[in-house]
Write a protein that holds these residues in place. Structure first.
Motif, PDB file in Angstrom:
ATOM      1  N   LYS A 109      -4.029  -2.782 -10.785  1.00  0.00           N
ATOM      2  CA  LYS A 109      -5.399  -3.346 -10.836  1.00  0.00           C
ATOM      3  C   LYS A 109      -6.093  -2.911 -12.123  1.00  0.00           C
ATOM      4  CE  LYS A 109      -6.434  -4.073  -5.960  1.00  0.00           C
ATOM      5  NZ  LYS A 109      -7.001  -3.480  -4.741  1.00  0.00           N
TER       6      LYS A 109
ATOM      7  N   GLN B 250       0.830  -1.217   0.000  1.00  0.00           N
ATOM      8  CA  GLN B 250       0.000   0.000   0.000  1.00  0.00           C
ATOM      9  C   GLN B 250       0.861   1.263   0.000  1.00  0.00           C
ATOM     10  OE1 GLN B 250      -2.557   0.596   3.531  1.00  0.00           O
ATOM     11  NE2 GLN B 250      -2.082   2.752   3.142  1.00  0.00           N
TER      12      GLN B 250
ATOM     13  N   VAL C 168      -0.647   0.354  -6.962  1.00  0.00           N
ATOM     14  CA  VAL C 168      -1.584  -0.773  -6.867  1.00  0.00           C
ATOM     15  C   VAL C 168      -2.819  -0.497  -7.723  1.00  0.00           C
ATOM     16  CG1 VAL C 168      -2.908  -2.256  -5.332  1.00  0.00           C
ATOM     17  CG2 VAL C 168      -0.800  -1.247  -4.508  1.00  0.00           C
TER      18      VAL C 168
ATOM     19  N   THR D  66      -3.130  -6.436  -1.781  1.00  0.00           N
ATOM     20  CA  THR D  66      -2.447  -5.240  -1.251  1.00  0.00           C
ATOM     21  C   THR D  66      -2.111  -5.458   0.216  1.00  0.00           C
ATOM     22  OG1 THR D  66      -3.909  -3.958  -2.662  1.00  0.00           O
ATOM     23  CG2 THR D  66      -2.584  -2.722  -1.086  1.00  0.00           C
TER      24      THR D  66
END
Ligand SMILES: Nc1ncnc2c1ncn2[C@@H]1O[C@H](COP(=O)(O)OP(=O)(O)OP(=O)(O)O)[C@@H](O)[C@H]1O
Ligand SMILES: CC(C)(CO)[C@@H](O)C(=O)[O-]
Ligand code: BAL
Length: 294
Positions: free
Chosen positions: A173, A163, A169, A187
């Motif tokens: 995604k 994170q 992230v 995550t």
């Protein structure tokens, strides 16, 4: 040779340098139905990375850690040149952690025509261009390009990211969705030093004064987190920025309270999907951090 208790089986880390070798090592394991996890890193490993390995070991049978300082995601050549590469230390850490494979390819292995750029441009949505994307133009095309190549080489069931790189992230995604890739993205929370500084490979560049000054980033974020219900948004930001601006040698790139998907600044407080993100240069070292508010 392998059983289903990942951290208990072979303690001897296998070091792999080529995609072909990686594919042939993983093939029999996949054929046994073992679940493969990938933990992509750029090395100079610390406890933040180890927390990703530990989570991967919990959720999969075989853990592959990749160490590759990816040139296409660097926008500052000096940053690339001085990026730490303590390979022996990294191998020792991964061995002690019970990681199964470390994939350490050369630049030529991942980019056969390097430095000639390859064709890679995907639509990561508008959040690609804000925050890190604004200060490091093209960064997330480089990140997604190499993560795609790593996914393609390992074909993992799950992949683990921190994170600490919140926007990264999100971008990964988005890539998984756009390209319809068959991999689950996990995550993991930010691991911090005892005094609050988010662990990061680049912390190694901080001298004693910088190290002290760097604390102001997490301090400003914790201020926002603790006082979120107390002050209006603008006041929260003004006070948090003041905390940072008071410290010599810290040059703020951004501090924002944003929507967790678009990364656009909130115009109104709400009680979900809110994240405070910061980036600043501390001395010569650029650091990022964030706190999920709700
Ligand atoms: N403190 C941390 N806690 C949890 N995950 C982390 C932490 N630091 C890095 N990670 C994650 O480890 C993975 C590899 O990151 P990377 O190798 O770039 O390390 P780093 O410490 O983020 O280095 P730097 O930001 O200086 O490049 C990323 O998914 C990153 O988010
Ligand atoms: C995901 C990654 C390994 C891609 O190079 C890198 O951006 C990182 O270490 O966060
Ligand atoms: N941890 C993110 C990788 C980078 O800063 O390039």
């Amino acid at each position: 040779m392998y059983n289903l208790a990942p951290s208990k089986h072979n303690k001897i880390l296998e070091v792999i340098a080529t995609i072909a070798e990686l594919e042939s090592s993983l093939k029999p394991l996949k054929a046994q139905g073992l679940k493969i996890a990938l933990v992509p890193t750029m090395g100079a490993l610390h406890n933040g990375h180890l927390s990703l390995i530990a989570e991967a070991q919990k959720q999969a049978d075989i853990v592959v850690c990749s160490i590759f300082v990816n040139p296409t995601q660097f926008t500052d050549p000096k940053d690339l040149e001085k990026y730490p590469r303590p390979l022996e230390h990294d191998i020792k850490m991964l061995t002690e952690a019970g990681c199964n494979f470390v994939f350490m390819p050369s630049v030529k292995e991942m980019y056969p025509n390097y430095p000639t750029p390859e064709n890679w441009k995907i639509d990561l949505g508008s959040a690609e261009f804000v925050l890190e994307g604004e200060f490091r133009k093209g960064h997330y095309q480089g990140v997604t390009q190499i993560v795609f190549k790593l996914f393609d080489a390992v074909k993992p069931d799950t992949a683990f990211f921190g994170q600490k790189d919140f926007q990264q992230v999100l971008m990964i995604k988005n890539m998984v969705e756009v390209l319809d890739l068959d991999v689950q993205i996990v995550t993991c929370p930010i691991i911090r030093e005892d005094d609050g500084l988010a662990m990061s490979s680049r912390n190694i560049h901080l001298n004693k004064a910088d190290r002290e000054h760097s604390l102001v980033l997490s301090k400003a974020l914790f201020f926002i987190e603790e006082n979120y219900d107390k002050y209006p948004l603008a006041e929260l930001l003004t006070q948090a920025k003041q905390i940072i601006n008071e410290i010599p040698g810290v040059a703020l790139d951004y501090l924002t309270i944003a929507d967790g998907d678009t990364l656009l600044p909130l115009t109104k407080k709400r009680d979900q999907n809110t994240v405070a993100l910061v980036a600043a240069k501390v001395g010569e070292t650029r650091l990022i951090d964030n706190v999920i508010i709700n």
